[in-house]
Every structure is written in structure tokens, then in C-alpha cells.
Motif scaffolding. Sequence first.
Motif, PDB file in Angstrom:
ATOM      1  N   ALA A 227       0.837  -1.207   0.000  1.00 58.28           N
ATOM      2  CA  ALA A 227       0.000   0.000   0.000  1.00 58.28           C
ATOM      3  C   ALA A 227       0.872   1.257   0.000  1.00 58.28           C
ATOM      4  O   ALA A 227       0.594   2.224  -0.740  1.00 58.28           O
ATOM      5  N   GLU A 228       1.935   1.235   0.770  1.00 57.90           N
ATOM      6  CA  GLU A 228       2.836   2.392   0.829  1.00 57.90           C
ATOM      7  C   GLU A 228       3.513   2.628  -0.516  1.00 57.90           C
ATOM      8  O   GLU A 228       3.649   3.769  -0.971  1.00 57.90           O
TER       9      GLU A 228
ATOM     10  N   PHE B 176       2.139   5.754  -7.521  1.00 55.87           N
ATOM     11  CA  PHE B 176       0.961   6.161  -8.304  1.00 55.87           C
ATOM     12  C   PHE B 176       0.256   7.378  -7.711  1.00 55.87           C
ATOM     13  O   PHE B 176      -0.727   7.851  -8.288  1.00 55.87           O
ATOM     14  N   GLY B 177       0.694   7.848  -6.579  1.00 52.73           N
ATOM     15  CA  GLY B 177       0.065   9.017  -5.969  1.00 52.73           C
ATOM     16  C   GLY B 177      -1.018   8.652  -4.981  1.00 52.73           C
ATOM     17  O   GLY B 177      -1.060   9.178  -3.880  1.00 52.73           O
ATOM     18  N   SER B 178      -1.886   7.717  -5.396  1.00 53.06           N
ATOM     19  CA  SER B 178      -2.975   7.266  -4.515  1.00 53.06           C
ATOM     20  C   SER B 178      -3.486   5.924  -5.021  1.00 53.06           C
ATOM     21  O   SER B 178      -3.212   5.531  -6.160  1.00 53.06           O
TER      22      SER B 178
ATOM     23  N   ILE C 264       2.530  -0.181 -14.042  1.00 51.41           N
ATOM     24  CA  ILE C 264       1.433  -0.875 -14.704  1.00 51.41           C
ATOM     25  C   ILE C 264       1.832  -1.082 -16.152  1.00 51.41           C
ATOM     26  O   ILE C 264       2.309  -0.153 -16.811  1.00 51.41           O
ATOM     27  N   THR C 265       1.675  -2.314 -16.624  1.00 56.83           N
ATOM     28  CA  THR C 265       2.023  -2.615 -18.005  1.00 56.83           C
ATOM     29  C   THR C 265       0.893  -3.425 -18.635  1.00 56.83           C
ATOM     30  O   THR C 265       0.014  -3.940 -17.937  1.00 56.83           O
ATOM     31  N   LYS C 266       0.932  -3.527 -19.949  1.00 54.74           N
ATOM     32  CA  LYS C 266       0.034  -4.441 -20.655  1.00 54.74           C
ATOM     33  C   LYS C 266       0.880  -5.214 -21.641  1.00 54.74           C
ATOM     34  O   LYS C 266       1.875  -4.687 -22.156  1.00 54.74           O
ATOM     35  N   THR C 267       0.497  -6.476 -21.863  1.00 53.74           N
ATOM     36  CA  THR C 267       1.235  -7.312 -22.802  1.00 53.74           C
ATOM     37  C   THR C 267       0.257  -7.967 -23.765  1.00 53.74           C
ATOM     38  O   THR C 267      -0.898  -8.219 -23.406  1.00 53.74           O
TER      39      THR C 267
END
Length: 209
Positions: free
Chosen positions: A110-111, A117-119, A151-154
Motif C-alpha cells: 500500500a505504501e 501512483f500518488g494514490s 502498470i504494463t500491458k502485454t
Amino acid sequence: MTFNPIPSNEQYPFSLPGLPYPADALEPYITENTISYHYGKHHLAYVNKLNELIKDSKYEGETLEKIIMDSHKHAEFAQIFNNAAQIWNHTFYWMSMTKDGGGEPSGKLAEQIAKDFGSFSSFKAQFKQAAVSQFGSGWAWLVWDGKALRITKTGNADLPMVHGQKAILTTDVWEHAYYLDYQNRRPDYVDEFLNHLVNWNFAAQNFES
Ligand code: MN3
């Protein structure tokens, strides 16, 4: 409890890993009908196909991860890579979900999410965007790149380990993952995944290990 998505010493012949919950555990968000096809037909087919492809080949005595990492480098082994990676991806996907999941992570993960990501709400929005915008078949991931969460996408069977990233969490955005339950509404499937299915304990274990 420590999860190990694929027994690290398993070799040919590979077997279909057990589901970590009953086939109806994710209802109503993912139905037993979807699981019966997705796990019982698609995932099983990748296992059977890989065993057929590697029999009597140089990969017969190798672990799944070694097969993935080596076949990825050779165009002539693309079919072996695709089936091996899809076995890994699906096992990891089943473990990324749990009955009564969703909510928010706690502790170190969570930290780190707040830091990178900011939040948490920003993380959710970016993960959903990746999952929805993957054109065609593939996967959305939360990964650790060695310095930060990303975060990624494949596409198709591609997966973080061949890019030097550690997988933390995934969702399957191939149509077979959601079409029976959501038809073309991929954004709704991704919302339900994030709000009700994510196994944050599994993600935290991957992050902390
Ligand atoms: Mn799938």
C-alpha cells in the motif's frame, strides 16, 4: 501461507495446477460457467499442447520458467513459448483473485502504491486504462521493475519475466476471460475485478518476496 504459482521443479509432463478456490467462488463477478471453459478447457489446452510440443525436445527436462525464458529468444520456438507462458499467466491470474477480494492493499505494498501512483484510486484508474486499452488479446499487470511499481500491458502470451520485471498482479483481457459473462463490456469486467476479486494478500506476498 506462501503461494508458489507453479511448482518450481515441475517438468514434463506438466499438469493443470489446481484452482485455489471452488469453480463457483468468484460468482457473480466471474461465473462457474466461465471458469469451466477458461480453466477447464483453455488452461488445460495450453498444458496439453506444451506437453505435446516439448516431448523428445531439448525442453523435456526443463522447468516451466526455463522453457519460457529460453523459447522467448528463438522465433522457431514461438509456439512453445506461447503455450508455456500461457500456463504461467493463467496460474498467476487464478491466484490474483479470491472470493470476497477487492478492497485495498495494506502494509508495504500500500505504501509503495501510494508512492509510485500518488494514490490507490489513481492506481485503479491507471490499471483499468491499461486493461481496457490493450488492443486484442493480452494481459494487464502490476509489476516491480526493480526500482518502482509499474502498470504494463502485454499482448497474447507475453509476460513480465521476459522483460526483467517481477509480476505482482494480473488480469486476463483475452475475450475468453469475460465474454460469456460480460460480452463486449471489458470495462465492466475490469471494474468488477478491481472492486471485488483482487487478492491483495497474494499481491503483497509477491511484492515482499
Ligand atoms: Mn485466458
